[in-house]
Design an enzyme around this catalytic site. Structure first.
Site, PDB file in Angstrom:
ATOM      1  N   GLY A  96      29.297   6.783 -23.689  1.00 13.26           N
ATOM      2  CA  GLY A  96      28.483   6.173 -23.970  1.00 13.26           C
ATOM      3  C   GLY A  96      27.613   4.639 -23.909  1.00 13.26           C
ATOM      4  O   GLY A  96      26.980   4.708 -23.192  1.00 13.26           O
ATOM      5  N   GLY A 131      28.593   2.185 -22.538  1.00 12.33           N
ATOM      6  CA  GLY A 131      29.698   1.122 -21.706  1.00 12.33           C
ATOM      7  C   GLY A 131      28.569   0.165 -21.083  1.00 12.33           C
ATOM      8  O   GLY A 131      27.374   1.077 -20.573  1.00 12.33           O
ATOM      9  N   CYS A 165      27.813   1.938 -17.659  1.00  9.01           N
ATOM     10  CA  CYS A 165      28.049   4.052 -17.713  1.00  9.01           C
ATOM     11  C   CYS A 165      26.543   4.309 -17.572  1.00  9.01           C
ATOM     12  O   CYS A 165      25.491   3.761 -18.624  1.00  9.01           O
ATOM     13  CB  CYS A 165      28.070   4.083 -19.517  1.00  9.01           C
ATOM     14  SG  CYS A 165      27.632   5.389 -20.305  1.00  9.01           S
TER      15      CYS A 165
HETATM   16  P1  5GP Z   1      31.698  -2.020 -21.442  1.00  7.17           P
HETATM   17  O1  5GP Z   1      32.838  -3.640 -22.731  1.00  7.17           O
HETATM   18  O2  5GP Z   1      31.422  -2.974 -20.253  1.00  7.17           O
HETATM   19  O3  5GP Z   1      30.562  -1.610 -21.845  1.00  7.17           O
HETATM   20  O4  5GP Z   1      32.423  -0.742 -21.010  1.00  7.17           O
HETATM   21  C1  5GP Z   1      34.172  -0.616 -20.929  1.00  7.17           C
HETATM   22  C2  5GP Z   1      33.985   0.977 -20.924  1.00  7.17           C
HETATM   23  O5  5GP Z   1      33.246   2.028 -20.127  1.00  7.17           O
HETATM   24  C3  5GP Z   1      35.445   1.458 -20.047  1.00  7.17           C
HETATM   25  O6  5GP Z   1      36.370   1.063 -21.156  1.00  7.17           O
HETATM   26  C4  5GP Z   1      35.226   3.133 -19.994  1.00  7.17           C
HETATM   27  O7  5GP Z   1      35.111   3.887 -21.475  1.00  7.17           O
HETATM   28  C5  5GP Z   1      33.269   3.237 -19.701  1.00  7.17           C
HETATM   29  N1  5GP Z   1      33.230   3.300 -18.569  1.00  7.17           N
HETATM   30  C6  5GP Z   1      33.454   2.801 -18.058  1.00  7.17           C
HETATM   31  N2  5GP Z   1      33.201   3.141 -16.572  1.00  7.17           N
HETATM   32  C7  5GP Z   1      31.778   4.244 -16.851  1.00  7.17           C
HETATM   33  C8  5GP Z   1      31.423   5.306 -15.421  1.00  7.17           C
HETATM   34  O8  5GP Z   1      31.024   4.797 -14.936  1.00  7.17           O
HETATM   35  N3  5GP Z   1      31.056   6.324 -16.624  1.00  7.17           N
HETATM   36  C9  5GP Z   1      31.113   5.754 -18.323  1.00  7.17           C
HETATM   37  N4  5GP Z   1      30.168   7.179 -18.788  1.00  7.17           N
HETATM   38  N5  5GP Z   1      31.882   5.127 -19.181  1.00  7.17           N
HETATM   39  C10 5GP Z   1      32.444   4.161 -18.598  1.00  7.17           C
END
Ligand code: 5GP
Length: 344
Positions: A180, A182, A185
């Site tokens: 959660g 991300g 996300c």
């Molecule tokens: P960020 O670095 O952008 O904060 O987080 C990246 C991570 O977000 C990814 O490695 C993956 O674990 C998560 N993530 C990617 N796409 C999605 C999505 O559509 N839904 C959710 N719940 N998590 C995502």
């Protein structure tokens, strides 16, 4: 129903307290790490920061750009088998790219095909599902470990010590942590499920290190300081999506609006991604990711240099000569304010 009253923390809730140090320059700091793994005999030496296996950030172009700095990329799972065979065969530094897969039969057959045809050229594998708490996931990790005893397996995502241990015992070398946090996300909004990321990292790292395993903090890093906090909290690896999105090496369509250039970035469980790869959002589920437009950011080099400079500087502030020492030299202080935003 049960309520846990212990406060859990996110990156924004803390700062790292500086410490007296004998270091004179951040150039003295070594931010590479060497790892032995719980199961795989492979030895790792590099900078343990990895691009997320999203189709926007886990591209071949990103892998080539980040490898130049010793960083890694978890390639997304939507290239065809020939592309992986060719890529992994020619990959000199094996730790710079992870082959990603889900737990479907198609993922498994494709991986076996790539391994056979590339003569086991893949050394690092990322088994990735949104919810790492299912028996089917644990069984799949076991299956991959039994079939490929030598590969380094990163598996996730989870956010608690018990499941970190279970995945390590099932065959994972590195457990991916984060539900959660991300940038694209929406799981927390859609389901109410999640765990503050810094606490998840601290608790899972503690569980993993007790068994000789490793963890990768995945999601929620928005600035280099967050990466330093993740390492300070005990992460062995840090995975980045949003911080690497929008660059030339990232995938996603380019959009022009009012003379400004943007790149589209979306979650892998967003409607965008499901339309692209699954023929739409299935009737029984809801999207748990969103799409955003990011102003185009040019080549990723400057961002990488900023990240590495930030982490190196964090090490200097606490007197850690090597990234390995950062955790034991980290004291977090809880804060009510992170930054002075008077000028935006
Ligand atoms: P960020 O670095 O952008 O904060 O987080 C990246 C991570 O977000 C990814 O490695 C993956 O674990 C998560 N993530 C990617 N796409 C999605 C999505 O559509 N839904 C959710 N719940 N998590 C995502």
């Amino acid at each position: 129903m049960h309520i846990e009253n212990t406060l859990r923390l996110d990156f924004k809730d803390v700062l790292i307290r500086p410490k007296r140090s004998t270091l004179t320059s951040r150039s003295e700091v070594d931010i590479t790490r060497e790892f032995k793994f719980l199961h795989s005999p492979v030895r790792y030496h590099g900078i343990p920061i990895v691009a997320a296996n999203m189709d926007t950030t886990g591209t071949l172009e990103m892998a080539r750009a980040l490898a130049a700095y010793g960083l890694s990329t978890a390639l997304h799972k939507h290239y065809d088998a020939d592309t992986y065979v060719d890529f992994f065969r020619n990959l000199k530094e094996k730790h710079t790219a992870f082959y990603s897969l889900g737990i479907g039969e198609h993922d498994w057959q494709k991986f076996r095909d790539v391994m056979t045809r590339s003569e086991n050229a893949v050394e690092y594998v990322c088994i990735d599902v949104a919810n790492g708490y299912t028996e089917a996931f644990v069984a799949f990790v076991k299956k991959v470990r039994e079939a490929y005893p030598n590969v380094v397996i990163m598996a996730g995502n989870v956010v608690t010590g018990d499941m970190t241990e279970e995945l390590l015992l099932a065959g994972a070398d590195i457990v991916k942590v984060g539900i959660g946090p991300g940038s694209v996300c929406t799981t927390r909004k859609m389901t109410g499920v999640g765990y503050p990321q810094l606490s998840a990292v601290i608790e899972c790292a503690d569980a993993a290190h007790g068994l000789g395993g490793r963890i990768c903090a995945d999601g929620g890093c928005t600035v280099p300081g967050d990466i330093a906090k993740a390492f300070g909290g005990g992460a062995d690896w840090v995975m980045l999506g949003g911080m690497l999105a929008g660059h030339d090496e990232a995938g996603g369509e380019t959009v022009e609006e009012n003379g400004k250039v943007f790149k589209r970035f979306y979650g892998m469980s967003s409607k965008n991604a499901m339309d692209k790869y699954a023929g739409g959002v299935a009737a029984y589920r809801a999207a748990e990711g969103k799409a955003v437009l990011i102003p185009a950011r040019g080549p990723v080099d400057a961002t990488v240099q900023g990240i590495l400079g930030g982490v190196r500087s964090a090490c200097t502030y606490v007197g850690a000569r090597r990234l390995k020492e950062l955790t034991m030299r980290t004291t977090f202080v809880r804060v009510g304010m992170q930054t002075n935003d008077v000028f935006g």
